[in-house]
Structure formats: structure tokens, C-alpha cells
Design a protein around this motif. Sequence first.
Motif, PDB file in Angstrom:
ATOM      1  N   CYS A 175       0.944  -1.319   0.159  1.00 11.86           N
ATOM      2  CA  CYS A 175      -0.021  -0.588   0.161  1.00 11.86           C
ATOM      3  C   CYS A 175       0.935   1.314  -0.330  1.00 11.86           C
TER       4      CYS A 175
ATOM      5  N   PRO B  79       1.543   4.313   1.976  1.00 13.83           N
ATOM      6  CA  PRO B  79       1.902   3.668   3.489  1.00 13.83           C
ATOM      7  C   PRO B  79       3.178   3.506   3.950  1.00 13.83           C
ATOM      8  N   ILE B  80       3.496   2.031   3.013  1.00 14.60           N
ATOM      9  CA  ILE B  80       4.820   1.870   3.714  1.00 14.60           C
ATOM     10  C   ILE B  80       4.892   1.741   2.450  1.00 14.60           C
TER      11      ILE B  80
ATOM     12  N   CYS C  53      -1.982  -4.695  11.537  1.00 15.53           N
ATOM     13  CA  CYS C  53      -2.082  -4.785  10.064  1.00 15.53           C
ATOM     14  C   CYS C  53      -0.719  -5.833   9.814  1.00 15.53           C
TER      15      CYS C  53
ATOM     16  N   LYS D  78       1.486  -6.445   7.298  1.00 16.81           N
ATOM     17  CA  LYS D  78       2.772  -5.449   6.516  1.00 16.81           C
ATOM     18  C   LYS D  78       3.578  -4.572   7.714  1.00 16.81           C
ATOM     19  N   PHE D  79       3.059  -4.524   8.890  1.00 20.57           N
ATOM     20  CA  PHE D  79       3.927  -3.782   9.642  1.00 20.57           C
ATOM     21  C   PHE D  79       5.098  -4.648   9.654  1.00 20.57           C
TER      22      PHE D  79
ATOM     23  N   HIS E  51      -6.142   6.070   8.835  1.00 22.32           N
ATOM     24  CA  HIS E  51      -5.484   5.488   9.509  1.00 22.32           C
ATOM     25  C   HIS E  51      -4.684   6.678  10.144  1.00 22.32           C
TER      26      HIS E  51
ATOM     27  N   TYR F 266      -1.357   7.616   9.915  1.00 20.95           N
ATOM     28  CA  TYR F 266      -0.161   8.101   8.142  1.00 20.95           C
ATOM     29  C   TYR F 266      -1.057   8.255   7.366  1.00 20.95           C
TER      30      TYR F 266
ATOM     31  N   ALA G 120      -6.293   3.960   2.124  1.00 20.67           N
ATOM     32  CA  ALA G 120      -5.246   3.500   0.794  1.00 20.67           C
ATOM     33  C   ALA G 120      -6.081   2.005   0.301  1.00 20.67           C
TER      34      ALA G 120
ATOM     35  N   ALA H  77      -5.709  -0.706  -1.870  1.00 21.92           N
ATOM     36  CA  ALA H  77      -5.571  -2.158  -1.519  1.00 21.92           C
ATOM     37  C   ALA H  77      -4.580  -1.806   0.022  1.00 21.92           C
ATOM     38  N   CYS H  78      -5.516  -1.521   0.572  1.00 23.04           N
ATOM     39  CA  CYS H  78      -5.528  -2.060   2.161  1.00 23.04           C
ATOM     40  C   CYS H  78      -6.712  -2.593   2.942  1.00 23.04           C
TER      41      CYS H  78
ATOM     42  N   PRO I 169      -7.532  -4.034   5.558  1.00 20.48           N
ATOM     43  CA  PRO I 169      -9.033  -3.359   6.453  1.00 20.48           C
ATOM     44  C   PRO I 169      -9.114  -2.284   6.269  1.00 20.48           C
ATOM     45  N   ASP I 170      -9.315  -1.377   5.441  1.00 17.09           N
ATOM     46  CA  ASP I 170      -9.290   0.153   5.269  1.00 17.09           C
ATOM     47  C   ASP I 170     -11.262  -0.314   4.537  1.00 17.09           C
TER      48      ASP I 170
HETATM   49  S1  SF4 Z   1      -3.370  -1.245   7.216  1.00 20.21           S
HETATM   50 FE1  SF4 Z   1      -3.137  -1.154   5.471  1.00 20.21          FE
HETATM   51  S2  SF4 Z   1      -2.658   1.240   5.483  1.00 20.21           S
HETATM   52 FE2  SF4 Z   1      -1.660  -0.493   7.148  1.00 20.21          FE
HETATM   53  S3  SF4 Z   1       0.042  -0.904   6.247  1.00 20.21           S
HETATM   54 FE3  SF4 Z   1      -1.665  -1.906   6.246  1.00 20.21          FE
HETATM   55  S4  SF4 Z   1      -1.961  -2.107   3.974  1.00 20.21           S
HETATM   56 FE4  SF4 Z   1      -1.129  -0.826   4.422  1.00 20.21          FE
END
Ligand code: SF4
Length: 325
Positions: A54, A56-57, A89, A91-92, A193, A195, A268, A270-271, A273-274
Motif C-alpha cells: 500500500c 503508506p508502506i 496489519c 504489513k507492519f 489510519h 499515517y 489506502a 490495496a488496504c 483492513p481499510d
Molecule cells: S493497515 Fe492498510 S494502509 Fe496500513 S499498512 Fe496495512 S495495508 Fe497498509
Amino acid sequence: MTLKVGIPRALLYYYYVPMWQTFFHELGAEVVLSSPSTKGILANGLKHAVDEVCLPIKMAFGHVLDLAGKVDYIFLPRMVSIKKREYICPKFLGLPDMVRCLDGLPPLIDINVNLYKSKKNAFFAAKEVGKLFTGNYFKISGAYRYSLKTQKKYFKLLQLGLLPDEALAGLEDGVGNKPRPGQGQFTVALLGHPYNIYDSYINMNIIRRLRAMGSNVVTAEHLSEQVVRSCAACLPKKLFWTLGQRMIGAAFHYFKRRDVSGIVHVAAFACGPDSMTGELIAREARAAGMPFLNLTLDEHTGETGIVTRIEAFMDMVRWRNAGVS
Ligand code: SF4
């Protein structure tokens, strides 16, 4: 020699920077923040991150690269869970491993932060990090306690109605710790989020634009944990993403507030959760008859489109307040 620790101005920076900064200062390190987001930082992030992640990453990649050559370490904790029995998430979680492949970076401080089972794990993580700077256990434990205190003060300032940069200034000099008096004609809740809603480059200055169009802006961070949690409990099934819970709880709270005239959800592209929280909020907004705007951001989002949609949304808010259906 004073060691320099770099903190990328991305992702959970907007929540936890007071705690991180204080902890490293107390251990005698110098903290260097990456520069505020710019076109150049994003372009660098886009060049080095995989396409699938996404925005933010990708931006976080850019911030990490901005610190290369300026610091001895980059602080990039592997955030697994920040609340008991909840996750954030994935991705973190993968970010430190993705970033490690980049050339020319100093060592990463990529300690695991996993509070899924117990809050105590935060202290264990701090202890591990502290050992890089001192062998003195009491110094580490003192730094940790002081950093928690600072973090608490920061959250209190946010709950007074300040934005993160105002609250950070408030921590520095005690001047900015008064809530900004609402000067707008309306109040709009801006959810997303941290960010996405507080990085004015990523969201193309949405807060400034809403204010310029006559609206006060409130966010999830202006509410206490207790309020957010009790409102999120209205869902038939608990969301296991901590940040998603905050958004849903805040939305449910603001739906009930008579002074709130509309909701903007910033997501975002491709997120996962969003897309889910956005849909839940959109359904409730329809049911409550409240003006709702969903803005999905990616690197191709154009400023003109965003401005047009915000203007149309503010028209809806005005009509609703004027009693025009
Ligand atoms: S929660 Fe969504 S915007 Fe945040 S890092 Fe994960 S995929 Fe990206």
C-alpha cells in the motif's frame, strides 16, 4: 561518541514518537527524524518498494532511505500487536524484512513488539533495545518509565483536540496544550489510519482544506480509549485490528453527536483492513443519513479529483445543515 538513532516519520510515528524519542534521549542517544513527506521521499519509496504494498508502506520505504547515511541505527520495530488479543496489519510485521534488502542502510533496530499475550512484553522489548546503548539495567528501566509518562501526556493532548504536530509542540514547550477553538461553521469527523490522515503530503492537505471550507475537524485520536472501545463494542463481532477498532468506535461515536455534520474516511488503495472498515462506516452513515465521503489514496491519486470530491461533500454537509434533502 553519541550514537544517532533515526526514526522514520511514517506509520506508527504519529502515535508513538514521543515515547520512542524520550526513550532514546534518556539513554543518551541523539534522535534524528526523517524529513516530512515530500514528492522526492515518495518517489524514492516507490522506486524501492514492491508494487503490491500500500501507499503508506511505500512512503515508509522513502522515509527509511531518507535516513541513510545520517544515523548509526534506524529504529524500525516489528509491530505485531499493540493491544492484548488484537493484532495490527501484517504489513507492519514484514516491513523490517522488506527494508533490510535495501543497500546502504545502517543496522536496523527491528525488535519485536508483540503485546498480544501481555503488556509486559513492551518492557522486554525496551530492555533489548536499551542494551545497545548501556549495560545499566536501572538506566534502561528509568528511561522506559519516563517514556511511558511522556506518551501518556501526548495522548492527553490529542484528546484535548490537538493534532499530532500541535501536541508534539505542546510537549516541547507547554504552549500548544490548549484545544484549538472550533472556528468553523460545521464539524466533520476525519477517520483513517493516523499515517493517512496526519501526513499532509499523502492526503494532499485534507485537514487544511476542510478547515478552509468552513469545517472544524475531529478525529479518532480526540476521543478516549474508553469511548472508542465502548462504541466499537456495538459490532456483533469484535474486529481484531486495533487501528480498525479505533476507526469504527470513533465513527459510531460521531454518528451520535449532534454537532458532527459529516464523516470523511481516508483509505489506502490495496488496504484490506481499510476496505472492510470503510464499508462498515459507509453502511452506518447511510443508515444515519449522514454525509459520507470515502477517499482512497494511492500514488496516482490526483489533487484536482480530491479537491472536487471534498467540495461536493462539503456541499452535502451545507445542504443537510440547511435542511435541504
Ligand atoms: S493497515 Fe492498510 S494502509 Fe496500513 S499498512 Fe496495512 S495495508 Fe497498509
